[in-house]
Design an enzyme around this catalytic site. Structure first.
Site, PDB file in Angstrom:
ATOM      1  N   GLY A  14     -16.818   5.151  -4.315  1.00 58.49           N
ATOM      2  CA  GLY A  14     -16.029   6.204  -3.415  1.00 58.49           C
ATOM      3  C   GLY A  14     -15.583   5.497  -2.326  1.00 58.49           C
ATOM      4  N   GLU A  32       0.868  -1.303   0.067  1.00 55.08           N
ATOM      5  CA  GLU A  32      -0.160   0.006   0.055  1.00 55.08           C
ATOM      6  C   GLU A  32       0.908   1.206   0.061  1.00 55.08           C
ATOM      7  OE1 GLU A  32      -2.887   0.245  -1.354  1.00 55.08           O
ATOM      8  OE2 GLU A  32      -3.792  -1.153   0.095  1.00 55.08           O
ATOM      9  N   SER A  43     -26.653   5.167 -16.045  1.00 57.36           N
ATOM     10  CA  SER A  43     -25.943   4.293 -14.988  1.00 57.36           C
ATOM     11  C   SER A  43     -27.196   4.426 -13.848  1.00 57.36           C
ATOM     12  CB  SER A  43     -24.811   4.932 -14.362  1.00 57.36           C
ATOM     13  OG  SER A  43     -24.336   4.104 -13.459  1.00 57.36           O
ATOM     14  N   ASP A  63      -4.913   0.542 -10.013  1.00 55.54           N
ATOM     15  CA  ASP A  63      -6.224   0.214 -10.189  1.00 55.54           C
ATOM     16  C   ASP A  63      -6.707  -0.240 -11.767  1.00 55.54           C
ATOM     17  OD1 ASP A  63      -6.053   1.073  -7.658  1.00 55.54           O
ATOM     18  OD2 ASP A  63      -7.358   2.910  -8.215  1.00 55.54           O
ATOM     19  N   GLY A  69     -12.832   3.273  -2.251  1.00 55.68           N
ATOM     20  CA  GLY A  69     -11.733   2.617  -2.574  1.00 55.68           C
ATOM     21  C   GLY A  69     -11.668   1.049  -2.865  1.00 55.68           C
ATOM     22  N   LEU A  70     -12.742   0.671  -3.561  1.00 59.57           N
ATOM     23  CA  LEU A  70     -12.667  -0.569  -4.158  1.00 59.57           C
ATOM     24  C   LEU A  70     -12.530  -0.143  -5.963  1.00 59.57           C
ATOM     25  CD1 LEU A  70     -15.484  -2.570  -2.326  1.00 59.57           C
ATOM     26  CD2 LEU A  70     -12.938  -2.470  -2.086  1.00 59.57           C
TER      27      LEU A  70
HETATM   28  P1  ADP Z   1     -13.507   4.394  -5.840  1.00 60.78           P
HETATM   29  O1  ADP Z   1     -12.869   4.493  -7.368  1.00 60.78           O
HETATM   30  O2  ADP Z   1     -12.423   4.337  -4.836  1.00 60.78           O
HETATM   31  O3  ADP Z   1     -14.856   3.721  -6.004  1.00 60.78           O
HETATM   32  P2  ADP Z   1     -13.308   7.459  -6.924  1.00 60.78           P
HETATM   33  O4  ADP Z   1     -13.685   8.649  -5.996  1.00 60.78           O
HETATM   34  O5  ADP Z   1     -12.180   7.157  -7.496  1.00 60.78           O
HETATM   35  O6  ADP Z   1     -13.763   5.945  -5.794  1.00 60.78           O
HETATM   36  O7  ADP Z   1     -14.614   6.949  -7.890  1.00 60.78           O
HETATM   37  C1  ADP Z   1     -15.719   7.130  -7.577  1.00 60.78           C
HETATM   38  C2  ADP Z   1     -16.528   7.692  -8.802  1.00 60.78           C
HETATM   39  O8  ADP Z   1     -16.451   6.976  -9.965  1.00 60.78           O
HETATM   40  C3  ADP Z   1     -18.066   8.014  -8.623  1.00 60.78           C
HETATM   41  O9  ADP Z   1     -18.244   9.395  -7.715  1.00 60.78           O
HETATM   42  C4  ADP Z   1     -18.755   8.266  -9.861  1.00 60.78           C
HETATM   43  O10 ADP Z   1     -18.473   9.427 -10.332  1.00 60.78           O
HETATM   44  C5  ADP Z   1     -17.716   7.409 -10.421  1.00 60.78           C
HETATM   45  N1  ADP Z   1     -18.530   6.012 -10.630  1.00 60.78           N
HETATM   46  C6  ADP Z   1     -18.295   4.982 -10.057  1.00 60.78           C
HETATM   47  N2  ADP Z   1     -19.066   4.083 -10.044  1.00 60.78           N
HETATM   48  C7  ADP Z   1     -20.057   4.273 -10.984  1.00 60.78           C
HETATM   49  C8  ADP Z   1     -21.275   3.762 -11.402  1.00 60.78           C
HETATM   50  N3  ADP Z   1     -21.547   2.520 -11.454  1.00 60.78           N
HETATM   51  N4  ADP Z   1     -21.933   4.578 -12.637  1.00 60.78           N
HETATM   52  C9  ADP Z   1     -21.601   5.989 -12.646  1.00 60.78           C
HETATM   53  N5  ADP Z   1     -20.441   6.289 -12.169  1.00 60.78           N
HETATM   54  C10 ADP Z   1     -19.817   5.754 -11.430  1.00 60.78           C
HETATM   55 MG    MG Z   2     -10.825   5.530  -7.808  1.00 61.40          MG
END
Ligand code: ADP
Ligand code: MG
Length: 371
Positions: free
Chosen positions: A106, A16, A50, A158, A108-109
């Site tokens: 959002g 990490e 989505s 990632d 961290g996965l």
């Molecule tokens: P993580 O990658 O850790 O989940 P991030 O902040 O990097 O967190 O990314 C999250 C962002 O990705 C969300 O706020 C959204 O804008 C976008 N996102 C993730 N999943 C979806 C989805 N299923 N549909 C639309 N946008 C998504």
């Molecule tokens: Mg991300």
């Protein structure tokens, strides 16, 4: 014809905060991810909706000027389309896509990398990777989109994991050379749990940049002493060179980076030997180092890890991802999962006022088409 695609999220088992220090990481793709139902229309129109997200991204492959959109989520697929356009054969590759997800957003996965890589595979109409090179090129392009178009300062792990992971295996990736290999990850009798702290990651971005520059500083101090034999990144440093860093805070940062890189190699050895106790122990050691040396854990992650390692049947636990919230993982005896949840969740919820979500997962395939 209707086609269905799936892009998983990922968890990093160990390694990490060393991707941007040229280190080794060991992610798996998980069972949770983003699915897409796609209809190719034979027109230049792309439309993406989505579930749970506002609006529809509508793009014309011929006319589009690719201005960023006010709806943040749209910029991930839009950026991928913009950056991929020079590579697509025909501008009548348009499609209509409905996305649905069971990945916490959002947390961290890597839902963002899943969305990017998913968009790339749909646009390229790639049922499966024609070659590993394609998968790597897509990962690099998606990272570039997240860095430049979306404006998030992430490393390559990632997108690489979402694009390249393989079921029953972890992916050992050298973030400097991008050399990689698959390491079997099928812990018989044990299960990998992903625990979402549900703590909003408010500090993550600023601290991420702060740690990055601290590592640059530590590297510069080492190189000052190395004279005409400089190193390119902190993970190339020998543990004994830590003596070159006199400033206590920078010393702690560098200590984490160097020992974490060693721990990844030890973890791979443990997986190859099927020594789950050793593997679990390394996970926990990683967490203590992230807490004490790198200082990126915080109350919620420390609480969930402290409760986990005390629960019977748990071999080890650690935060995963950037820290300050997001998720932790634990390796737990499969027959004791129910008991583990009873011991960890109510106590976490009571201590933090938040609600811990626990998923059982395992190493799955990276992005793929569903038949
Ligand atoms: P993580 O990658 O850790 O989940 P991030 O902040 O990097 O967190 O990314 C999250 C962002 O990705 C969300 O706020 C959204 O804008 C976008 N996102 C993730 N999943 C979806 C989805 N299923 N549909 C639309 N946008 C998504
Ligand atoms: Mg991300």
């Amino acid at each position: 014809m209707l086609q269905q695609y799936f892009a998983p999220g990922r968890v990093n088992l160990i390694g990490e905060h060393i991707d941007y220090n040229g280190g080794l990481v060991l992610p798996i793709a998980i069972a949770q991810g983003i699915g897409a139902k796609v209809l190719y229309t034979g027109s230049p129109e792309v439309r993406i909706r989505s579930a749970g997200m506002k609006g529809e991204l509508a793009v014309n492959l011929l006319e589009e000027t690719f201005e960023k959109r006010p709806e943040a989520w749209m910029n991930y697929p839009l950026g991928v389309i913009k950056y991929l356009l020079p590579y697509i054969q025909s501008h009548t590759d348009g499609f209509d896509a409905e996305l649905h997800t069971d990945l916490p957003v959002g947390s961290g996965l890597s839902s963002s990398a899943a969305l990017e890589v998913l968009t790339a595979y749909i646009l390229l109409n790639m049922g499966s990777r024609q070659s590993n090179t394609d998968g790597i090129q897509i990962a690099k392009l998606c990272k570039q989109v997240e860095n430049e178009f979306v404006g998030v300062n992430c490393g390559i792990m990632d997108q690489f994991a979402v694009s390249m992971c393989k079921a029953q295996h972890a992916l050992l990736l050298n973030c400097n050379s991008l050399n990689y290999q698959y390491v079997q990850f099928e812990p018989e009798g044990y299960s990998l749990l992903v625990m979402n702290t549900n703590k909003p990651r408010t500090l993550t971005d600023s601290k991420y940049n702060e740690r990055k520059s601290e590592c640059m500083h530590a590297l510069a101090l080492i190189n000052l002493k190395r004279g005409n034999q400089p190193i390119d990144n902190l993970c190339q440093a020998d543990f004994n060179w830590l003596g070159y860093i006199k400033e206590p805070m920078l010393l702690k940062r560098a200590k984490h980076v160097i020992t974490e890189n060693y721990r990844v190699q030890a973890a791979v050895n443990a997986l190859e030997a099927k020594d789950w106790y050793e593997f679990g122990e390394l996970l926990t050691q990683s967490h203590w180092s992230l807490r004490d040396n790198y200082e990126v854990t915080g109350f919620e992650l420390d609480t969930v890890v402290n409760l986990s390692v005390r629960a019977s049947g748990c071999l080890g636990a650690r935060m995963t991802g950037a820290g300050f919230g997001g998720c932790a993982i634990a390796l737990v005896e499969t027959t004791k999962i129910g008991h583990f949840i009873e011991q960890v969740k109510p106590n976490y919820d009571k201590a933090t006022g938040l609600s811990l979500d626990i998923l059982v997962t395992r190493a799955e395939n990276g992005v793929h088409i569903k038949i």
